[in-house]
Write a protein that holds these residues in place. Structure first.
Motif, PDB file in Angstrom:
ATOM      1  N   ALA A  22      20.745   7.201 -37.549  1.00  0.00           N
ATOM      2  CA  ALA A  22      19.603   7.075 -38.454  1.00  0.00           C
ATOM      3  C   ALA A  22      19.010   8.454 -38.742  1.00  0.00           C
ATOM      4  O   ALA A  22      18.661   8.766 -39.889  1.00  0.00           O
ATOM      5  CB  ALA A  22      18.548   6.147 -37.853  1.00  0.00           C
ATOM      6  N   TRP A  23      18.895   9.269 -37.704  1.00  0.00           N
ATOM      7  CA  TRP A  23      18.360  10.621 -37.889  1.00  0.00           C
ATOM      8  C   TRP A  23      19.291  11.456 -38.769  1.00  0.00           C
ATOM      9  O   TRP A  23      18.834  12.182 -39.644  1.00  0.00           O
ATOM     10  CB  TRP A  23      18.151  11.309 -36.551  1.00  0.00           C
ATOM     11  CG  TRP A  23      17.868  12.766 -36.702  1.00  0.00           C
ATOM     12  CD1 TRP A  23      18.619  13.794 -36.257  1.00  0.00           C
ATOM     13  CD2 TRP A  23      16.750  13.364 -37.361  1.00  0.00           C
ATOM     14  NE1 TRP A  23      18.053  14.998 -36.597  1.00  0.00           N
ATOM     15  CE2 TRP A  23      16.903  14.760 -37.281  1.00  0.00           C
ATOM     16  CE3 TRP A  23      15.641  12.854 -38.035  1.00  0.00           C
ATOM     17  CZ2 TRP A  23      15.992  15.645 -37.842  1.00  0.00           C
ATOM     18  CZ3 TRP A  23      14.730  13.755 -38.593  1.00  0.00           C
ATOM     19  CH2 TRP A  23      14.907  15.121 -38.485  1.00  0.00           C
ATOM     20  N   LEU A  34      31.834   4.121 -33.046  1.00  0.00           N
ATOM     21  CA  LEU A  34      30.433   4.505 -32.842  1.00  0.00           C
ATOM     22  C   LEU A  34      29.886   5.403 -33.955  1.00  0.00           C
ATOM     23  O   LEU A  34      28.707   5.740 -33.949  1.00  0.00           O
ATOM     24  CB  LEU A  34      30.281   5.219 -31.494  1.00  0.00           C
ATOM     25  CG  LEU A  34      30.604   4.377 -30.263  1.00  0.00           C
ATOM     26  CD1 LEU A  34      30.565   5.234 -29.013  1.00  0.00           C
ATOM     27  CD2 LEU A  34      29.659   3.189 -30.150  1.00  0.00           C
ATOM     28  N   HIS A  35      30.760   5.806 -34.880  1.00  0.00           N
ATOM     29  CA  HIS A  35      30.354   6.669 -35.998  1.00  0.00           C
ATOM     30  C   HIS A  35      29.780   7.992 -35.502  1.00  0.00           C
ATOM     31  O   HIS A  35      28.705   8.421 -35.919  1.00  0.00           O
ATOM     32  CB  HIS A  35      29.341   5.961 -36.905  1.00  0.00           C
ATOM     33  CG  HIS A  35      29.819   4.648 -37.411  1.00  0.00           C
ATOM     34  ND1 HIS A  35      30.808   4.535 -38.365  1.00  0.00           N
ATOM     35  CD2 HIS A  35      29.488   3.372 -37.071  1.00  0.00           C
ATOM     36  CE1 HIS A  35      31.048   3.264 -38.599  1.00  0.00           C
ATOM     37  NE2 HIS A  35      30.262   2.532 -37.825  1.00  0.00           N
ATOM     38  N   GLU A  95      20.239  14.233 -43.731  1.00  0.00           N
ATOM     39  CA  GLU A  95      21.080  14.483 -44.914  1.00  0.00           C
ATOM     40  C   GLU A  95      20.304  14.198 -46.199  1.00  0.00           C
ATOM     41  O   GLU A  95      20.433  14.919 -47.174  1.00  0.00           O
ATOM     42  CB  GLU A  95      22.357  13.652 -44.860  1.00  0.00           C
ATOM     43  CG  GLU A  95      23.353  14.158 -43.851  1.00  0.00           C
ATOM     44  CD  GLU A  95      23.776  15.602 -44.096  1.00  0.00           C
ATOM     45  OE1 GLU A  95      24.038  15.974 -45.260  1.00  0.00           O
ATOM     46  OE2 GLU A  95      23.836  16.360 -43.120  1.00  0.00           O
ATOM     47  N   ARG A  96      19.504  13.130 -46.181  1.00  0.00           N
ATOM     48  CA  ARG A  96      18.698  12.803 -47.359  1.00  0.00           C
ATOM     49  C   ARG A  96      17.696  13.908 -47.653  1.00  0.00           C
ATOM     50  O   ARG A  96      17.546  14.353 -48.794  1.00  0.00           O
ATOM     51  CB  ARG A  96      17.970  11.470 -47.155  1.00  0.00           C
ATOM     52  CG  ARG A  96      17.233  10.979 -48.397  1.00  0.00           C
ATOM     53  CD  ARG A  96      16.324   9.796 -48.080  1.00  0.00           C
ATOM     54  NE  ARG A  96      15.208  10.145 -47.221  1.00  0.00           N
ATOM     55  CZ  ARG A  96      14.120  10.818 -47.634  1.00  0.00           C
ATOM     56  NH1 ARG A  96      14.017  11.222 -48.875  1.00  0.00           N
ATOM     57  NH2 ARG A  96      13.138  11.069 -46.799  1.00  0.00           N
ATOM     58  N   LEU A  97      17.039  14.392 -46.607  1.00  0.00           N
ATOM     59  CA  LEU A  97      16.062  15.462 -46.777  1.00  0.00           C
ATOM     60  C   LEU A  97      16.721  16.763 -47.216  1.00  0.00           C
ATOM     61  O   LEU A  97      16.185  17.480 -48.067  1.00  0.00           O
ATOM     62  CB  LEU A  97      15.278  15.671 -45.476  1.00  0.00           C
ATOM     63  CG  LEU A  97      14.324  14.532 -45.101  1.00  0.00           C
ATOM     64  CD1 LEU A  97      13.767  14.754 -43.701  1.00  0.00           C
ATOM     65  CD2 LEU A  97      13.208  14.412 -46.119  1.00  0.00           C
ATOM     66  N   GLN A 121      21.918   5.121 -28.327  1.00  0.00           N
ATOM     67  CA  GLN A 121      21.482   6.454 -28.718  1.00  0.00           C
ATOM     68  C   GLN A 121      22.153   6.829 -30.034  1.00  0.00           C
ATOM     69  O   GLN A 121      21.548   7.430 -30.903  1.00  0.00           O
ATOM     70  CB  GLN A 121      21.846   7.457 -27.625  1.00  0.00           C
ATOM     71  CG  GLN A 121      21.393   8.863 -27.898  1.00  0.00           C
ATOM     72  CD  GLN A 121      21.806   9.809 -26.787  1.00  0.00           C
ATOM     73  OE1 GLN A 121      22.547   9.443 -25.892  1.00  0.00           O
ATOM     74  NE2 GLN A 121      21.331  11.013 -26.847  1.00  0.00           N
ATOM     75  N   THR A 122      23.383   6.420 -30.175  1.00  0.00           N
ATOM     76  CA  THR A 122      24.124   6.736 -31.374  1.00  0.00           C
ATOM     77  C   THR A 122      23.466   6.126 -32.602  1.00  0.00           C
ATOM     78  O   THR A 122      23.393   6.763 -33.642  1.00  0.00           O
ATOM     79  CB  THR A 122      25.571   6.223 -31.252  1.00  0.00           C
ATOM     80  OG1 THR A 122      26.162   6.866 -30.137  1.00  0.00           O
ATOM     81  CG2 THR A 122      26.365   6.511 -32.482  1.00  0.00           C
ATOM     82  N   GLN A 123      22.982   4.911 -32.507  1.00  0.00           N
ATOM     83  CA  GLN A 123      22.321   4.286 -33.651  1.00  0.00           C
ATOM     84  C   GLN A 123      21.092   5.098 -34.065  1.00  0.00           C
ATOM     85  O   GLN A 123      20.864   5.310 -35.253  1.00  0.00           O
ATOM     86  CB  GLN A 123      21.928   2.840 -33.313  1.00  0.00           C
ATOM     87  CG  GLN A 123      23.110   1.921 -33.115  1.00  0.00           C
ATOM     88  CD  GLN A 123      23.990   1.831 -34.345  1.00  0.00           C
ATOM     89  OE1 GLN A 123      23.501   1.846 -35.459  1.00  0.00           O
ATOM     90  NE2 GLN A 123      25.292   1.755 -34.139  1.00  0.00           N
ATOM     91  N   GLU A 124      20.318   5.546 -33.080  1.00  0.00           N
ATOM     92  CA  GLU A 124      19.152   6.372 -33.381  1.00  0.00           C
ATOM     93  C   GLU A 124      19.583   7.709 -33.965  1.00  0.00           C
ATOM     94  O   GLU A 124      18.996   8.187 -34.933  1.00  0.00           O
ATOM     95  CB  GLU A 124      18.321   6.589 -32.117  1.00  0.00           C
ATOM     96  CG  GLU A 124      17.658   5.333 -31.613  1.00  0.00           C
ATOM     97  CD  GLU A 124      17.020   5.515 -30.245  1.00  0.00           C
ATOM     98  OE1 GLU A 124      16.942   6.641 -29.747  1.00  0.00           O
ATOM     99  OE2 GLU A 124      16.601   4.486 -29.674  1.00  0.00           O
ATOM    100  N   GLU A 125      20.619   8.293 -33.375  1.00  0.00           N
ATOM    101  CA  GLU A 125      21.118   9.558 -33.896  1.00  0.00           C
ATOM    102  C   GLU A 125      21.650   9.390 -35.309  1.00  0.00           C
ATOM    103  O   GLU A 125      21.442  10.244 -36.168  1.00  0.00           O
ATOM    104  CB  GLU A 125      22.227  10.111 -33.000  1.00  0.00           C
ATOM    105  CG  GLU A 125      21.734  10.624 -31.670  1.00  0.00           C
ATOM    106  CD  GLU A 125      22.871  11.023 -30.745  1.00  0.00           C
ATOM    107  OE1 GLU A 125      24.047  10.788 -31.075  1.00  0.00           O
ATOM    108  OE2 GLU A 125      22.568  11.582 -29.674  1.00  0.00           O
TER     109      GLU A 125
END
Length: 127
Positions: A71-72, A23-24, A77-79, A65-69
């Motif tokens: 992505a967030w 699930l990463h 991290e990018r920001l 939820q994990t996929q959304e998390e």
């Protein structure tokens, strides 16, 4: 264990650590879901170890939820990387500005010394 494939601890069963990798998410998150009953799983009464069916990891509420998390997390991290880059630039510019201010102060002192020399020699100060 085959390279790149997590081991199962039974037919179609996963450990919390394996579920976390699939699930990463951190292992802690999977353990929280197990404690809250958000993932279908069985706990071995003797060892206390969790056995999570693979089907519970595919399309479940926590997995979505994990996929959304995830992505967030990537966006965050990018920001943060962008902010660190801008801070680095700002720090370099601040150091450059301080260096320039030091140069300006040095030139002002030289100018004052030159004006004083000319004034002591009886020469007329230049405008």
């Amino acid at each position: 264990m085959a390279e790149g494939r997590p081991e199962t601890n039974g037919e179609g069963l996963r450990t919390p650590a394996e579920a976390a990798r699939i699930l990463h998410v951190p292992l802690r998150r999977v353990l929280e879901w197990l404690a809250a009953g958000e993932i279908e799983a069985e706990q071995d009464p003797v060892s206390g170890r969790w056995n999570i069916p693979e089907s519970a990891l595919k399309g479940s509420g926590p997995a979505k939820q994990t996929q959304e998390e995830l992505a967030w997390v990537y966006e965050k991290e990018r920001l943060l990387a962008e902010v660190r880059e801008w801070r680095g630039r700002a720090e370099r510019e601040r150091e450059r500005a301080e260096g320039l201010l030091g140069e300006v102060e040095g030139l002002r002192r030289e100018l004052e010394v030159e004006r004083m020399r000319r004034g002591l020699r009886g020469g007329t100060p230049e405008a």
